[in-house]
Write a protein that holds these residues in place. Structure first.
Motif, PDB file in Angstrom:
ATOM      1  N   ARG A  15       0.833  -1.217   0.000  1.00 31.67           N
ATOM      2  CA  ARG A  15       0.000   0.000   0.000  1.00 31.67           C
ATOM      3  C   ARG A  15       0.855   1.250   0.000  1.00 31.67           C
ATOM      4  O   ARG A  15       0.597   2.195  -0.737  1.00 31.67           O
ATOM      5  CB  ARG A  15      -0.914   0.007   1.229  1.00 31.67           C
ATOM      6  CG  ARG A  15      -2.311  -0.432   0.975  1.00 31.67           C
ATOM      7  CD  ARG A  15      -3.279  -0.076   2.090  1.00 31.67           C
ATOM      8  NE  ARG A  15      -2.769  -0.087   3.435  1.00 31.67           N
ATOM      9  CZ  ARG A  15      -2.849  -1.127   4.283  1.00 31.67           C
ATOM     10  NH1 ARG A  15      -3.411  -2.240   3.902  1.00 31.67           N
ATOM     11  NH2 ARG A  15      -2.376  -1.033   5.497  1.00 31.67           N
ATOM     12  N   GLU A  16       1.885   1.261   0.814  1.00 28.94           N
ATOM     13  CA  GLU A  16       2.766   2.435   0.898  1.00 28.94           C
ATOM     14  C   GLU A  16       3.484   2.681  -0.422  1.00 28.94           C
ATOM     15  O   GLU A  16       3.619   3.822  -0.865  1.00 28.94           O
ATOM     16  CB  GLU A  16       3.772   2.263   2.036  1.00 28.94           C
ATOM     17  CG  GLU A  16       3.148   2.389   3.412  1.00 28.94           C
ATOM     18  CD  GLU A  16       4.092   2.006   4.544  1.00 28.94           C
ATOM     19  OE1 GLU A  16       5.204   1.490   4.262  1.00 28.94           O
ATOM     20  OE2 GLU A  16       3.708   2.215   5.709  1.00 28.94           O
ATOM     21  N   GLN A  17       3.948   1.619  -1.067  1.00 22.72           N
ATOM     22  CA  GLN A  17       4.625   1.769  -2.359  1.00 22.72           C
ATOM     23  C   GLN A  17       3.661   2.291  -3.423  1.00 22.72           C
ATOM     24  O   GLN A  17       4.018   3.160  -4.218  1.00 22.72           O
ATOM     25  CB  GLN A  17       5.242   0.442  -2.798  1.00 22.72           C
ATOM     26  CG  GLN A  17       6.433   0.023  -1.964  1.00 22.72           C
ATOM     27  CD  GLN A  17       6.916  -1.382  -2.287  1.00 22.72           C
ATOM     28  OE1 GLN A  17       6.207  -2.195  -2.869  1.00 22.72           O
ATOM     29  NE2 GLN A  17       8.143  -1.681  -1.873  1.00 22.72           N
ATOM     30  N   LEU A  18       2.438   1.761  -3.443  1.00 22.98           N
ATOM     31  CA  LEU A  18       1.441   2.228  -4.401  1.00 22.98           C
ATOM     32  C   LEU A  18       1.059   3.677  -4.100  1.00 22.98           C
ATOM     33  O   LEU A  18       0.898   4.484  -5.020  1.00 22.98           O
ATOM     34  CB  LEU A  18       0.220   1.313  -4.396  1.00 22.98           C
ATOM     35  CG  LEU A  18      -0.827   1.571  -5.469  1.00 22.98           C
ATOM     36  CD1 LEU A  18      -0.224   1.572  -6.865  1.00 22.98           C
ATOM     37  CD2 LEU A  18      -1.934   0.535  -5.370  1.00 22.98           C
ATOM     38  N   ASP A  19       0.930   4.027  -2.821  1.00 16.65           N
ATOM     39  CA  ASP A  19       0.663   5.417  -2.439  1.00 16.65           C
ATOM     40  C   ASP A  19       1.736   6.353  -2.988  1.00 16.65           C
ATOM     41  O   ASP A  19       1.437   7.428  -3.506  1.00 16.65           O
ATOM     42  CB  ASP A  19       0.600   5.572  -0.914  1.00 16.65           C
ATOM     43  CG  ASP A  19      -0.803   5.500  -0.357  1.00 16.65           C
ATOM     44  OD1 ASP A  19      -1.760   5.772  -1.107  1.00 16.65           O
ATOM     45  OD2 ASP A  19      -0.936   5.192   0.845  1.00 16.65           O
ATOM     46  N   ASP A  20       2.997   5.943  -2.870  1.00 12.61           N
ATOM     47  CA  ASP A  20       4.102   6.765  -3.395  1.00 12.61           C
ATOM     48  C   ASP A  20       3.955   6.965  -4.898  1.00 12.61           C
ATOM     49  O   ASP A  20       4.157   8.062  -5.414  1.00 12.61           O
ATOM     50  CB  ASP A  20       5.461   6.116  -3.092  1.00 12.61           C
ATOM     51  CG  ASP A  20       5.866   6.249  -1.636  1.00 12.61           C
ATOM     52  OD1 ASP A  20       5.304   7.117  -0.929  1.00 12.61           O
ATOM     53  OD2 ASP A  20       6.747   5.487  -1.203  1.00 12.61           O
ATOM     54  N   THR A  21       3.597   5.906  -5.614  1.00 14.95           N
ATOM     55  CA  THR A  21       3.413   6.004  -7.059  1.00 14.95           C
ATOM     56  C   THR A  21       2.234   6.906  -7.394  1.00 14.95           C
ATOM     57  O   THR A  21       2.336   7.793  -8.246  1.00 14.95           O
ATOM     58  CB  THR A  21       3.180   4.600  -7.663  1.00 14.95           C
ATOM     59  OG1 THR A  21       4.328   3.797  -7.399  1.00 14.95           O
ATOM     60  CG2 THR A  21       2.952   4.678  -9.159  1.00 14.95           C
ATOM     61  N   LEU A  22       1.109   6.705  -6.717  1.00 13.18           N
ATOM     62  CA  LEU A  22      -0.099   7.470  -7.011  1.00 13.18           C
ATOM     63  C   LEU A  22       0.009   8.936  -6.610  1.00 13.18           C
ATOM     64  O   LEU A  22      -0.651   9.791  -7.189  1.00 13.18           O
ATOM     65  CB  LEU A  22      -1.312   6.829  -6.330  1.00 13.18           C
ATOM     66  CG  LEU A  22      -1.684   5.446  -6.848  1.00 13.18           C
ATOM     67  CD1 LEU A  22      -2.796   4.843  -6.005  1.00 13.18           C
ATOM     68  CD2 LEU A  22      -2.081   5.505  -8.312  1.00 13.18           C
ATOM     69  N   ARG A  23       0.848   9.240  -5.637  1.00 10.55           N
ATOM     70  CA  ARG A  23       1.041  10.625  -5.187  1.00 10.55           C
ATOM     71  C   ARG A  23       1.493  11.523  -6.346  1.00 10.55           C
ATOM     72  O   ARG A  23       1.181  12.702  -6.396  1.00 10.55           O
ATOM     73  CB  ARG A  23       2.045  10.659  -4.043  1.00 10.55           C
ATOM     74  CG  ARG A  23       1.962  11.912  -3.215  1.00 10.55           C
ATOM     75  CD  ARG A  23       2.772  11.820  -1.915  1.00 10.55           C
ATOM     76  NE  ARG A  23       2.153  10.883  -0.981  1.00 10.55           N
ATOM     77  CZ  ARG A  23       2.724   9.741  -0.558  1.00 10.55           C
ATOM     78  NH1 ARG A  23       3.925   9.389  -0.969  1.00 10.55           N
ATOM     79  NH2 ARG A  23       2.099   8.947   0.279  1.00 10.55           N
TER      80      ARG A  23
END
Length: 115
Positions: A15-23
């Protein structure tokens, strides 16, 4: 560490990695679609009339207003949007931009009721 704890930790990392990408997309979330739609806006900016655009797409001229209207109403398929973008020498971008973060949403799901 138990298997359950390891799985929870792994999901949190994902989730954190995807959040970084989506940010990276958060700035485009506030971009409003032009009133006549992106297809019409790009076509007009390129100085392309309906006949020229129809020729590029390999469709009849009468199909163009429908394509442009279907974009506005949201009924144009992703496949067609991608094809149209290619013919306009553009890249069709599709995605979801979380309002907060996936991590916050995950925490809320555990304790809140989402609409």
């Amino acid at each position: 560490m138990s298997m359950t704890d390891m799985k929870k930790k792994q999901k949190k990392i994902i989730r954190e990695q995807l959040d970084d990408t989506l940010r990276r997309f958060s700035t485009i979330a506030s971009v409003n679609r032009p009133m006549r739609g992106w297809i019409r806006a790009i076509r007009d900016a390129l100085g392309m009339n309906m006949r020229q655009f129809a020729n590029r797409l390999g469709v009849s001229k009468s199909r163009i207003p429908r394509i442009e209207q279907d974009e506005i109403t949201g009924s144009l398929t992703l496949k067609t949007m991608n094809r149209v973008a290619e013919k306009l020498d553009c890249v069709f971008v599709y995605g979801f931009v979380p309002r907060t973060s996936l991590d916050d949403t995950g925490v809320c799901q555990a304790s809140c009721r989402l609409n």
